[in-house]
Design a protein around this motif. Structure first.
Motif, PDB file in Angstrom:
ATOM      1  N   ILE A  23      28.299  18.726  53.229  1.00  4.88           N
ATOM      2  CA  ILE A  23      26.998  18.109  53.436  1.00  4.88           C
ATOM      3  C   ILE A  23      27.103  16.610  53.152  1.00  4.88           C
ATOM      4  O   ILE A  23      28.044  16.161  52.495  1.00  4.88           O
ATOM      5  N   ASP A  24      26.137  15.846  53.654  1.00  4.21           N
ATOM      6  CA  ASP A  24      26.181  14.387  53.527  1.00  4.21           C
ATOM      7  C   ASP A  24      25.396  13.875  52.326  1.00  4.21           C
ATOM      8  O   ASP A  24      24.898  12.750  52.343  1.00  4.21           O
ATOM      9  N   ASP A  25      25.297  14.674  51.296  1.00  4.03           N
ATOM     10  CA  ASP A  25      24.564  14.290  50.091  1.00  4.03           C
ATOM     11  C   ASP A  25      25.527  14.356  48.909  1.00  4.03           C
ATOM     12  O   ASP A  25      25.783  15.435  48.363  1.00  4.03           O
ATOM     13  N   VAL A  37      28.346  25.714  52.589  1.00  2.00           N
ATOM     14  CA  VAL A  37      27.124  24.929  52.399  1.00  2.00           C
ATOM     15  C   VAL A  37      27.144  23.794  53.410  1.00  2.00           C
ATOM     16  O   VAL A  37      27.984  22.897  53.331  1.00  2.00           O
ATOM     17  N   GLY A  38      26.231  23.842  54.375  1.00  2.00           N
ATOM     18  CA  GLY A  38      26.213  22.847  55.437  1.00  2.00           C
ATOM     19  C   GLY A  38      26.469  23.493  56.779  1.00  2.00           C
ATOM     20  O   GLY A  38      27.018  24.605  56.855  1.00  2.00           O
ATOM     21  N   GLY A  39      26.067  22.791  57.853  1.00  2.00           N
ATOM     22  CA  GLY A  39      26.220  23.376  59.179  1.00  2.00           C
ATOM     23  C   GLY A  39      26.605  22.384  60.249  1.00  2.00           C
ATOM     24  O   GLY A  39      26.360  22.610  61.440  1.00  2.00           O
ATOM     25  N   GLY A  40      27.243  21.277  59.861  1.00  2.00           N
ATOM     26  CA  GLY A  40      27.645  20.252  60.817  1.00  2.00           C
ATOM     27  C   GLY A  40      29.042  20.458  61.363  1.00  2.00           C
ATOM     28  O   GLY A  40      29.608  21.551  61.286  1.00  2.00           O
ATOM     29  N   GLU A  41      29.634  19.382  61.882  1.00  2.00           N
ATOM     30  CA  GLU A  41      30.945  19.468  62.524  1.00  2.00           C
ATOM     31  C   GLU A  41      32.037  19.886  61.549  1.00  2.00           C
ATOM     32  O   GLU A  41      32.885  20.722  61.867  1.00  2.00           O
ATOM     33  N   VAL A  42      32.037  19.313  60.357  1.00  2.00           N
ATOM     34  CA  VAL A  42      33.063  19.674  59.368  1.00  2.00           C
ATOM     35  C   VAL A  42      32.908  21.130  58.965  1.00  2.00           C
ATOM     36  O   VAL A  42      33.891  21.877  58.866  1.00  2.00           O
ATOM     37  N   PRO A  80      36.652  29.020  43.168  1.00  2.00           N
ATOM     38  CA  PRO A  80      37.405  27.959  43.852  1.00  2.00           C
ATOM     39  C   PRO A  80      36.548  27.324  44.950  1.00  2.00           C
ATOM     40  O   PRO A  80      35.870  28.014  45.703  1.00  2.00           O
ATOM     41  N   ALA A  81      36.584  26.000  44.992  1.00  2.00           N
ATOM     42  CA  ALA A  81      35.711  25.296  45.929  1.00  2.00           C
ATOM     43  C   ALA A  81      36.415  24.114  46.575  1.00  2.00           C
ATOM     44  O   ALA A  81      37.355  23.535  46.020  1.00  2.00           O
ATOM     45  N   ASN A  82      35.925  23.763  47.756  1.00  2.00           N
ATOM     46  CA  ASN A  82      36.376  22.576  48.470  1.00  2.00           C
ATOM     47  C   ASN A  82      35.140  21.776  48.847  1.00  2.00           C
ATOM     48  O   ASN A  82      34.267  22.272  49.552  1.00  2.00           O
ATOM     49  N   ILE A  83      35.055  20.549  48.335  1.00  2.00           N
ATOM     50  CA  ILE A  83      33.950  19.662  48.659  1.00  2.00           C
ATOM     51  C   ILE A  83      34.486  18.658  49.678  1.00  2.00           C
ATOM     52  O   ILE A  83      35.324  17.814  49.344  1.00  2.00           O
ATOM     53  N   GLY A 140      19.795  21.743  60.853  1.00  2.00           N
ATOM     54  CA  GLY A 140      21.045  21.066  60.551  1.00  2.00           C
ATOM     55  C   GLY A 140      22.281  21.731  61.143  1.00  2.00           C
ATOM     56  O   GLY A 140      23.405  21.251  60.936  1.00  2.00           O
ATOM     57  N   LEU A 141      22.086  22.832  61.878  1.00  2.00           N
ATOM     58  CA  LEU A 141      23.227  23.527  62.479  1.00  2.00           C
ATOM     59  C   LEU A 141      23.670  22.816  63.752  1.00  2.00           C
ATOM     60  O   LEU A 141      22.855  22.532  64.630  1.00  2.00           O
ATOM     61  N   ASN A 142      24.959  22.545  63.856  1.00  2.00           N
ATOM     62  CA  ASN A 142      25.427  21.984  65.116  1.00  2.00           C
ATOM     63  C   ASN A 142      25.640  23.107  66.124  1.00  2.00           C
ATOM     64  O   ASN A 142      25.468  24.299  65.814  1.00  2.00           O
ATOM     65  N   GLU A 143      26.017  22.779  67.344  1.00  2.00           N
ATOM     66  CA  GLU A 143      26.083  23.766  68.419  1.00  2.00           C
ATOM     67  C   GLU A 143      27.040  24.908  68.104  1.00  2.00           C
ATOM     68  O   GLU A 143      26.734  26.081  68.355  1.00  2.00           O
ATOM     69  N   GLU A 144      28.197  24.582  67.546  1.00  2.00           N
ATOM     70  CA  GLU A 144      29.192  25.622  67.275  1.00  2.00           C
ATOM     71  C   GLU A 144      28.731  26.571  66.168  1.00  2.00           C
ATOM     72  O   GLU A 144      28.861  27.794  66.289  1.00  2.00           O
TER      73      GLU A 144
END
Length: 240
Positions: free
Chosen positions: A92-94, A28-33, A111-114, A56-60
């Motif tokens: 994500i930043d929320d 969930v999310g598409g940034g650097e992390v 199992p999850a990692n936030i 919201g997708l970064n280049e990579e």
């Protein structure tokens, strides 16, 4: 009381090599992390779905999508995204939305990692060093990711450049040995003999070992003898 046994040190994590080949991982999310998380699970041969608006997708991550290395769902997370999922990585930043993802995962026992919220993680990502089959992970149990990176770099500096090749060759020899001695009762002998090879051969010798050398080494197994690299080369010369 006896002190010959290791003392229990609570507060740690159980460090495991988690096999997730062909497992379904939701990111969930598409940034650097998220990009780092995606690479980690792709390296472990997982099937990855990324849920994130395209903007919201970064280049990579956008590159992974364009190369069809991951499946992309172009929108924000929805609860139905968890259907059939084996693992969730949320970056994500929320904070409120992240916690909601965590709560849903707990309900479904996924199992999850936030990211950056240790209390809402079933597992942590450590700092990883990779050389072929060799993987070394340093974890601070969520206390100091940057320090984990520093420790990992110091460990990597002490390792020979060709360690990965030596491990690959050792793995090939081990698989060949299982064909030579496949019976379960041979297990202890196989382990002792392979340990002898690893302990008596130098790293450089393990790197230079090819298929013919492996076949020659295996001729000594029945007797239990651990041959030296020099002895194997003499046998090779006779065969030439």
């Amino acid at each position: 009381m006896s002190t010959k046994f290791p003392e229990v040190q609570g507060g740690g994590s159980l460090i495991l090599a988690w096999q997730i080949r062909d497992k379904h991982v939701l990111v969930v999310g598409g940034g650097e992390v998220a990009a780092g998380r995606i690479l980690n699970v792709l390296n472990a041969d997982a099937k990855v779905t990324v849920v994130c608006p395209a903007a919201g997708l970064n280049e990579e991550v956008a590159y992974r999508v364009s190369q069809k290395q991951v499946i992309h769902v172009d929108r924000t997370f929805e609860p139905q995204d968890l259907e059939g999922v084996d693992m969730v990585l949320c970056a994500i930043d929320d904070p409120a939305a992240s916690t909601r993802v965590w709560q849903l995962c707990k309900e479904k026992k996924i199992p999850a990692n936030i990211a950056d919220v240790p209390p809402e993680c079933d597992f942590y990502f450590g700092s990883m060093y990779r050389d072929g089959p060799l993987q070394v992970m340093v974890s601070t149990n969520g206390n100091g990711p940057k320090l984990a990176s520093i420790v990992r770099k110091k460990i990597a500096e002490t390792l020979p450049d060709n360690m990965g090749t030596a491990i690959e060759n050792t793995g090939k020899l081990r698989r060949k040995l299982r064909h030579v001695a496949p019976n379960i009762e041979e297990g202890p002998k196989r382990m002792k003999w392979m340990s002898g090879i690893c302990e008596s051969w130098s790293l450089e010798e393990l790197v230079k070992m090819d298929e013919q050398d492996m076949d020659n080494v295996l001729t000594y197994y029945a007797s239990g003898k651990v041959p030296t690299y020099a002895e194997v080369q003499v046998k090779r010369d006779v065969q030439s």
